[in-house]
Structures are given as C-alpha cells and as structure tokens.
Design a protein around this motif. Structure first.
Motif, PDB file in Angstrom:
ATOM      1  N   ARG A 122      36.220 -71.262 -15.745  1.00  0.00           N
ATOM      2  CA  ARG A 122      35.795 -71.799 -16.312  1.00  0.00           C
ATOM      3  C   ARG A 122      33.489 -71.249 -16.820  1.00  0.00           C
ATOM      4  NH1 ARG A 122      38.675 -74.288 -19.544  1.00  0.00           N
ATOM      5  NH2 ARG A 122      40.292 -75.723 -18.482  1.00  0.00           N
ATOM      6  N   SER A 123      33.766 -71.420 -18.112  1.00  0.00           N
ATOM      7  CA  SER A 123      32.677 -70.195 -18.666  1.00  0.00           C
ATOM      8  C   SER A 123      31.479 -71.202 -19.196  1.00  0.00           C
ATOM      9  CB  SER A 123      33.143 -69.614 -19.686  1.00  0.00           C
ATOM     10  OG  SER A 123      33.926 -68.385 -19.617  1.00  0.00           O
ATOM     11  N   HIS A 124      31.644 -72.553 -19.308  1.00  0.00           N
ATOM     12  CA  HIS A 124      31.253 -73.257 -19.866  1.00  0.00           C
ATOM     13  C   HIS A 124      30.225 -74.825 -18.904  1.00  0.00           C
ATOM     14  CE1 HIS A 124      30.890 -71.163 -23.547  1.00  0.00           C
ATOM     15  NE2 HIS A 124      32.408 -71.212 -23.368  1.00  0.00           N
ATOM     16  N   PHE A 125      30.303 -75.850 -19.077  1.00  0.00           N
ATOM     17  CA  PHE A 125      29.791 -76.930 -18.889  1.00  0.00           C
ATOM     18  C   PHE A 125      30.697 -77.807 -18.182  1.00  0.00           C
ATOM     19  CE2 PHE A 125      26.088 -77.316 -22.179  1.00  0.00           C
ATOM     20  CZ  PHE A 125      25.321 -77.123 -21.516  1.00  0.00           C
ATOM     21  N   ALA A 126      31.878 -77.025 -17.612  1.00  0.00           N
ATOM     22  CA  ALA A 126      32.667 -77.566 -17.228  1.00  0.00           C
ATOM     23  C   ALA A 126      32.597 -77.148 -15.524  1.00  0.00           C
ATOM     24  CB  ALA A 126      34.314 -77.844 -17.546  1.00  0.00           C
ATOM     25  N   ILE A 127      31.649 -75.921 -15.268  1.00  0.00           N
ATOM     26  CA  ILE A 127      31.827 -74.675 -13.871  1.00  0.00           C
ATOM     27  C   ILE A 127      31.591 -76.346 -13.336  1.00  0.00           C
ATOM     28  CG2 ILE A 127      29.542 -74.546 -15.014  1.00  0.00           C
ATOM     29  CD1 ILE A 127      32.302 -72.447 -12.962  1.00  0.00           C
ATOM     30  N   GLU A 128      31.087 -76.980 -13.042  1.00  0.00           N
ATOM     31  CA  GLU A 128      30.671 -78.177 -11.838  1.00  0.00           C
ATOM     32  C   GLU A 128      32.154 -78.852 -11.801  1.00  0.00           C
ATOM     33  OE1 GLU A 128      26.690 -76.649 -13.541  1.00  0.00           O
ATOM     34  OE2 GLU A 128      29.063 -78.342 -15.236  1.00  0.00           O
ATOM     35  N   ALA A 129      32.049 -79.333 -12.476  1.00  0.00           N
ATOM     36  CA  ALA A 129      33.555 -79.927 -12.255  1.00  0.00           C
ATOM     37  C   ALA A 129      35.037 -79.336 -12.101  1.00  0.00           C
ATOM     38  CB  ALA A 129      34.470 -80.745 -13.975  1.00  0.00           C
ATOM     39  N   GLU A 130      35.615 -77.418 -12.444  1.00  0.00           N
ATOM     40  CA  GLU A 130      36.449 -77.355 -11.757  1.00  0.00           C
ATOM     41  C   GLU A 130      35.260 -77.096 -10.060  1.00  0.00           C
ATOM     42  OE1 GLU A 130      38.080 -73.031 -12.240  1.00  0.00           O
ATOM     43  OE2 GLU A 130      36.613 -73.459 -12.966  1.00  0.00           O
ATOM     44  N   LEU A 131      34.422 -76.730  -9.829  1.00  0.00           N
ATOM     45  CA  LEU A 131      33.706 -77.264  -8.251  1.00  0.00           C
ATOM     46  C   LEU A 131      34.418 -77.394  -7.350  1.00  0.00           C
ATOM     47  CD1 LEU A 131      32.325 -74.876  -6.073  1.00  0.00           C
ATOM     48  CD2 LEU A 131      30.193 -75.849  -7.422  1.00  0.00           C
ATOM     49  N   VAL A 132      33.961 -78.184  -7.844  1.00  0.00           N
ATOM     50  CA  VAL A 132      34.421 -80.155  -6.991  1.00  0.00           C
ATOM     51  C   VAL A 132      35.977 -79.786  -6.888  1.00  0.00           C
ATOM     52  CG1 VAL A 132      33.791 -82.646  -6.574  1.00  0.00           C
ATOM     53  CG2 VAL A 132      31.584 -80.402  -8.027  1.00  0.00           C
TER      54      VAL A 132
END
Length: 447
Positions: free
Chosen positions: A201-211
């Motif tokens: 993910r390149s935008h604000f979804a990076i945290e959700a993907e990480l968790v």
C-alpha cells in the motif's frame, strides 16, 4: 538486544537517496521516521516534543529522519532549523514514504524504526517506551489512540472515530484478534520484519496492511495506549476515498494466523511482559514482593524495570517456605504496579508464577504471569532467551474480539479500558472485589 531468527524476505528496493544522508545515521540503534506533506506547524511541535538531544545522547542512539512528499510550505526549513536530516521520497503517498524509509534504514543496519505522524497528534514521549518493547523481542508496537478530551468535539472527529471503530471491528472479526486502532499513526517495528512483509500500500492503508500481515504471519504484536491530541494543520485523510482503500485492504489481508504459527520459532520477549502491563496501565513505579529464595530474581527484574519505571523497589519477606502473599502494598496510587513472585511448593523446581496487580483498593486488576527462574544462581536478565520470564500467553483476545472493540472504544471507564487492552494483548486478567473490612467492635456508649 533480542536476535530474531532470519526469515525469507522478498526483494525490497532501497530508494536511491543521496549517499551522504547515511552519515548521521552511522551506528544508530533506532530511527524515528516522520512522513510529511505541508506539516510546517505540526512538525515544529513534534520535533520540540521529541527532545532530540536526549534521543541522540541516549545509550541507544536514536536518530530522526523527515521523509517529505513534496511540501510547498516551510516544512523542510523547520527540519533543517532543528538539525534533523530530511529527504524527498521518490514515490507518492504516505505509505510509499514509510516503505522507502524503513527499507533504507534496514539497509543501513538500523534494527528498529518508530513511525510517527508529524501533525503533533501523538505523544513523542512514547518513543523510548515503544523502543524498549522492540528490544525485548516484540515485532510490532501499535499505539492505540485515546483522545485526551474524551468524547468527540466536532462532527468531523466523530465521523472519523466511528469510521475507525467500524474498520477495526471488521479487521478484528476477520483476524480473530482484538485490534483497537487499525489506522494508528504511531507504531514501532523491527525493520527486518517490516521488510519481510513485502507491504504494497502507498497511501493511508499502510497501517492496516502492516497490522494484518503481522498478525497473519504470527508476529508478536503489542498494543499500548497513547494520548491523541487535536492535529496542527490541515488533515490529509479523505474519509470516503481513504476509508474505501483501508476496507479493501482489510478484506484482502484480514485473516487469523495459521494454527502452526504458535510462536515457537520466535524469540522469548522476556521483560516485555511486565513492560506491556506497565505501559497499558499507565504505571510510573513498581514494587516487587518476594521471599528470600527469589530475591536474586526480583533484584534482576527490578534492575531492568528501572529503565522504564525508575521508582522500582524490592520488598523481601522473611519466610522462604511460604509463598509470597497477595500484594499488600496500598494501591491507592493508580500509577503503582505491585508484582508478587510466588515460589512453587518445591523450592528446587523452576515452576513459578507472578501476580501483577494494578489499580486501587476499590478496583484492582490482577494478571497471572508464568515465569521460569534460571537454575544457575548467577543467571541475570541478560539471559533473556531462556531466563527468568517466560513468554506471555499466546496472542489472543476476548472471546468476541469485534464486540470487545465496540465496548472498549465507546467506553471512558479507566479500569475497563485497561482490562480490555490487557486481554487483547493475551493476558489473563481478573478484577478483584473491594477487600472486606473487619467489623468494628461496638464500644461502650455507642448507640
């Protein structure tokens, strides 16, 4: 420092940043990454709160890097005035900036990274706390936002909170794990683990993907509360657009860890058990109670705890054959954590338990923690891979993790919030009723 087992990592492109950028980061133990885009005012407040001289002069050597996405205001000038290196990201989006920065840090041999939104909403004083947990074997530390002003103060804030609750509810249901704040902008990670997840993910979804990828990979994830304040500057998040991207990320990556990933191949986190409890409950000091037999272990534990809780004491009882009593120290101070080491029936056995009590005499939470005492009398806390603290319970949560998200995020009761977060981190928690008071004998002349 914990040594994590190697894991096959996909090819991750290291950004072609200037070679001279690496100079201030040589021998750095950790890096604080601040992604920015027109955050002039917020960055100034964030850098002031970070206390950069303290971070740089600490034994850990923590350096800070601003990764900018093309600011048109004075953001880069603010960073330069504070003596903080900055670099332009080669791609677009917050997630892409974070991916570039962590991949670069990993290539420089920096083992840990703390990512912090530069809008002054998150407490910089939690950086060293998160780093302490990472050093003790935790792979990902997530800051759960707790607004300092309580209920929402605007319609915009209310809609964002409800959206975050809905996304966290969905993620918890799919992952079978209570996830309180899926979109937190404060988190710490082991850089090698981050690179191995191959985030996209390149935008604000990076945290959700990480968790979600960390959970499905069986990583050790700890959630700690952080104060959340009103941002400085204009918000970049767009509720419909970015919320849709986050929801798609949840549906794609939200799954429970396979049964065979039981953590046996991961390092034992040692002191992170007590540090997690202390940070979740807001403790500022600790008291270790034990019998003479366990006093060496208690002193070892206390020595390590003092790095985070300086006012840590040890109380040694007089009878080595009697298990340590329930914590008797007055718990009127909600910031005091009372730890009672309980020896087994057979004093030659390694089987022990530890009761950690927090709260007050009216409402007390107790966590039972299994421990293992090293057989060698001079074994100290440096033997973390097989020493005095066993791993915490397997990463779990309440029986209904999605429901736990709702009841916790909509509640402002301090003890309930603490119990929910302890449970989400895998601890077995029980709430003790108020202690019974001895009846007062009537005195002559009393009515």
């Amino acid at each position: 420092m914990m040594v994590r087992p190697s894991m096959p990592a996909p090819h991750v492109a290291v950004p072609p940043w200037p070679a001279e950028l690496a100079t201030p980061f040589r021998k750095a133990h950790a890096i604080v990454i601040l992604p920015t885009l027109n955050e002039e005012g917020g960055l100034r407040h964030t850098l002031d709160g970070l206390q950069l001289p303290v971070l740089r002069s600490s034994a850990r050597r923590v350096e800070t890097l601003v990764v900018d996405g093309g600011s048109t205001d004075r953001t880069l000038e603010v960073a330069a005035a504070a003596g903080v290196p900055s670099v332009r990201q080669t791609t677009r989006g917050k997630g892409a900036a974070v991916r570039e920065a962590v991949a670069w840090a990993n290539a420089q041999g920096i083992p840990y990274a703390i990512v912090l939104d530069a809008d002054a909403t998150y407490p910089p004083d939690r950086v060293l706390d998160a780093l302490e947990l990472l050093e003790q074997g935790i792979d990902l530390v997530v800051g759960v936002r707790r607004p300092v002003h309580g209920p929402p103060i605007s319609f915009r804030e209310a809609s964002h909170r409800l959206g975050n609750i809905g996304l966290s509810f969905t993620a918890s249901w799919l992952a079978h794990r209570t996830i309180f704040d899926l979109c937190s902008g404060f988190w710490g990670v082991a850089t090698g683990r981050f690179v191995g997840l191959d985030l996209e993910r390149s935008h604000f979804a990076i945290e959700a993907e990480l968790v979600l990828k960390s959970i499905s990979s069986g990583f050790r994830v700890v959630q700690i509360p952080v104060e959340y304040r009103e941002r400085v500057g204009e918000a970049k998040l767009r509720a419909v657009r970015d919320g849709s991207r986050i929801l798609l990320t949840i549906l794609r990556h939200g799954r429970a860890a396979p049964a065979h990933l039981n953590g046996s191949d991961l390092p034992e986190p040692g002191l992170s058990v007590l540090l997690s409890i202390g940070l979740i409950t807001g403790s500022h000091s600790a008291v270790l109670q034990c019998g003479p037999f366990d006093s060496p272990t208690a002193r070892d534990v206390a020595a390590e705890l003092r790095r985070t809780f300086p006012q840590t004491e040890v109380e040694v009882g007089s009878d080595a054959a009697t298990p340590a009593p329930e914590p008797t120290r007055d718990l009127e101070d909600p910031g005091r954590m009372v730890i009672s080491l309980r020896p087994g029936v057979d004093l030659t056995s390694d089987a022990r338990s530890m009761a950690v009590s927090v709260g007050s005499v009216e409402r007390r939470l107790t966590v039972e923690v299994p421990i293992r005492i090293a057989s060698a009398p001079d074994s100290g806390p440096e033997n973390r891979s097989g020493g005095w603290l066993a791993p915490p319970p397997a990463p779990g949560s309440a029986r209904f993790p999605s429901l736990e998200v709702l009841t916790s995020r909509l509640s402002y009761d301090r003890v309930h919030l603490q119990r929910s977060m302890l449970s989400a981190n895998g601890f077995d928690v029980r709430e003790r009723p108020p202690p019974r008071r001895s009846p007062v004998e009537p005195q002559p002349g009393d009515p």
